[in-house]
Scaffold this motif. Structure first.
Motif, PDB file in Angstrom:
ATOM      1  N   THR A 153      -8.242  -5.294  -0.642  1.00  0.00           N
ATOM      2  CA  THR A 153      -7.337  -5.287  -1.683  1.00  0.00           C
ATOM      3  C   THR A 153      -6.993  -6.655  -2.694  1.00  0.00           C
ATOM      4  N   VAL A 172      -9.383  -6.940  -5.786  1.00  0.00           N
ATOM      5  CA  VAL A 172      -8.243  -6.271  -6.859  1.00  0.00           C
ATOM      6  C   VAL A 172      -7.315  -7.498  -7.308  1.00  0.00           C
ATOM      7  N   ASP A 173      -6.809  -8.072  -6.543  1.00  0.00           N
ATOM      8  CA  ASP A 173      -4.816  -8.667  -6.573  1.00  0.00           C
ATOM      9  C   ASP A 173      -5.776 -10.308  -7.547  1.00  0.00           C
ATOM     10  N   LEU A 199       0.817  -0.906   0.200  1.00  0.00           N
ATOM     11  CA  LEU A 199      -0.289  -0.321  -0.021  1.00  0.00           C
ATOM     12  C   LEU A 199       1.147   1.589   0.175  1.00  0.00           C
ATOM     13  N   ILE A 249      -2.402   0.751  -6.264  1.00  0.00           N
ATOM     14  CA  ILE A 249      -2.542   0.805  -4.586  1.00  0.00           C
ATOM     15  C   ILE A 249      -1.194   1.139  -4.387  1.00  0.00           C
ATOM     16  N   SER A 287      -3.020  -2.760  -8.959  1.00  0.00           N
ATOM     17  CA  SER A 287      -2.161  -2.803  -7.654  1.00  0.00           C
ATOM     18  C   SER A 287      -1.365  -2.064  -7.800  1.00  0.00           C
ATOM     19  N   SER A 329      -6.989   5.633   3.224  1.00  0.00           N
ATOM     20  CA  SER A 329      -7.705   4.210   3.684  1.00  0.00           C
ATOM     21  C   SER A 329      -7.817   4.465   5.150  1.00  0.00           C
ATOM     22  N   THR A 355      -8.208  -2.613   4.474  1.00  0.00           N
ATOM     23  CA  THR A 355      -7.553  -1.968   3.232  1.00  0.00           C
ATOM     24  C   THR A 355      -6.938  -3.055   2.404  1.00  0.00           C
TER      25      THR A 355
END
Length: 347
Positions: free
Chosen positions: A323, A327-328, A291, A340, A337, A299, A319
């Motif tokens: 994520t 996302v990942d 992050l 972020i 990714s 966040s 967060t």
């Protein structure tokens, strides 16, 4: 083909935004449950490696479970007691400096008079200022930060059952069908990242706390070890935690030794925080959890609004969970990714 695809994308964004608002509103309405529950999850996954350490030395599984329960109980109760004691001690010490506080108000009033501010306006403002009135606000802030009165029992019960289930969850996760493997892997990555974050935050928090204690001892500020512990606890709040830990010793230095000592406390805290928590820690935390500094700050604001005091402490793990799951592990959103994380993807 382009127009229908654009319409589908717009519809997806609108539906997703509406769902996001509904989820956020729902979490805010039950943040008194969501916050303690997620804290229990984070503490459970953080101490889980202790179970494997004890198993390697030949102790039975139940010993690992007991050790995990005792560890999380000790962590939670130590932090809660430290916050309550620091708040109560701060309020008590403030009442000793009532005369100094009144002298400061008089000096400020004289200075404002020189700048043309009338006595009637100043009397109306300063008549409401009383150092004893600060104590209830300090107690309220500590109560909000710890939520001892309403949530401690819920957290302790959750920690007990989560620690008991911790011995069987890995075996059950290994039997999850392959089509759901990505979700299990995402949760495993979340657990690993959470452990790394708390380990890194604890190591740097201890370094900052020790440096703060040395500084406060050198300047003669009352109760330096207590403010060192407070600095360690507030260090788990990203970016602004050191400010919260700075206020009590700075005020005490102001009333006890004068503005010069208070200024040195502020400068010393800022230097220590900049060197340790602003130069080294963000790099290591970013490498550990993926992050960026900007995402960490956003966040912090976002989760504090949703979960209150819990969100300030759990911003990074929350967060990280979102994520890893959304996302990942999703091929359609994996391109986000690096943005972020704030760094190039590892080849």
């Amino acid at each position: 083909m382009t127009e229908p695809r654009a319409r589908a994308r717009t519809l997806t964004i609108l539906v997703g935004s509406a769902a996001f608002v509904v989820v956020v509103a729902g979490m805010m309405s039950i943040n008194g449950i969501v916050g303690p529950t997620f804290l229990a999850v984070c503490l459970t996954v953080t101490v889980h490696p202790l179970r494997h350490v004890l198993a390697r030395v030949g102790l039975p599984a139940w010993a690992g479970t007991v050790a995990c329960v005792l560890a999380v109980y000790a962590i939670l109760l130590t932090f809660a007691v430290a916050l309550v004691l620091s708040g109560a001690r701060f309020a008590e010490l403030l009442t000793r400096y009532e005369d100094e506080f009144q002298r400061w108000l008089t000096d400020i009033k004289d200075l404002l008079n020189q700048w043309g501010v009338g006595d009637s306006e100043l009397d109306q403002i300063f008549s409401r200022l009383d150092i004893r009135a600060v104590a209830p606000y300090v107690a309220e802030a500590v109560s909000s930060a710890t939520s001892v009165t309403g949530n401690i029992l819920l957290i302790l019960v959750l920690l007990l059952f989560m620690a008991l289930d911790g011995s069987v969850i890995p075996r059950l996760a290994a039997k999850v069908p392959e089509r759901h493997r990505s979700t299990v892997d995402a949760l495993a990555d979340f657990a690993t990242g959470t452990r790394r974050y708390f380990v890194v935050a604890t190591v740097f928090g201890v370094l900052v706390a020790l440096a703060d204690v040395v500084l406060l001892y050198a300047l003669g500020v009352p109760e330096p070890w207590l403010w060192g512990v407070l600095s360690l606890i507030t260090g788990y709040i990203p970016n602004i935690g050191f400010v919260l830990g700075l206020v009590p010793p700075a005020l005490l230095a102001l009333f006890d030794s004068g503005w010069q000592t208070a200024l040195w406390v502020i400068v010393g805290y800022c230097v220590i925080n900049f060197v340790i928590q602003s130069v080294f820690q963000p790099k290591i935390v970013g490498d550990s959890v993926g992050l960026s500094a900007t995402v960490s700050m956003v966040s912090l604001i976002f989760w504090t609004v949703i979960l209150g005091a819990w969100g300030a402490i759990l911003a990074i793990p929350a967060t990280l969970l979102v994520t890893k799951i959304l996302v990942d592990r999703d091929p359609d959103t994996r391109w986000m990714s690096p943005l972020i994380a704030g760094r190039e993807p590892v080849a």
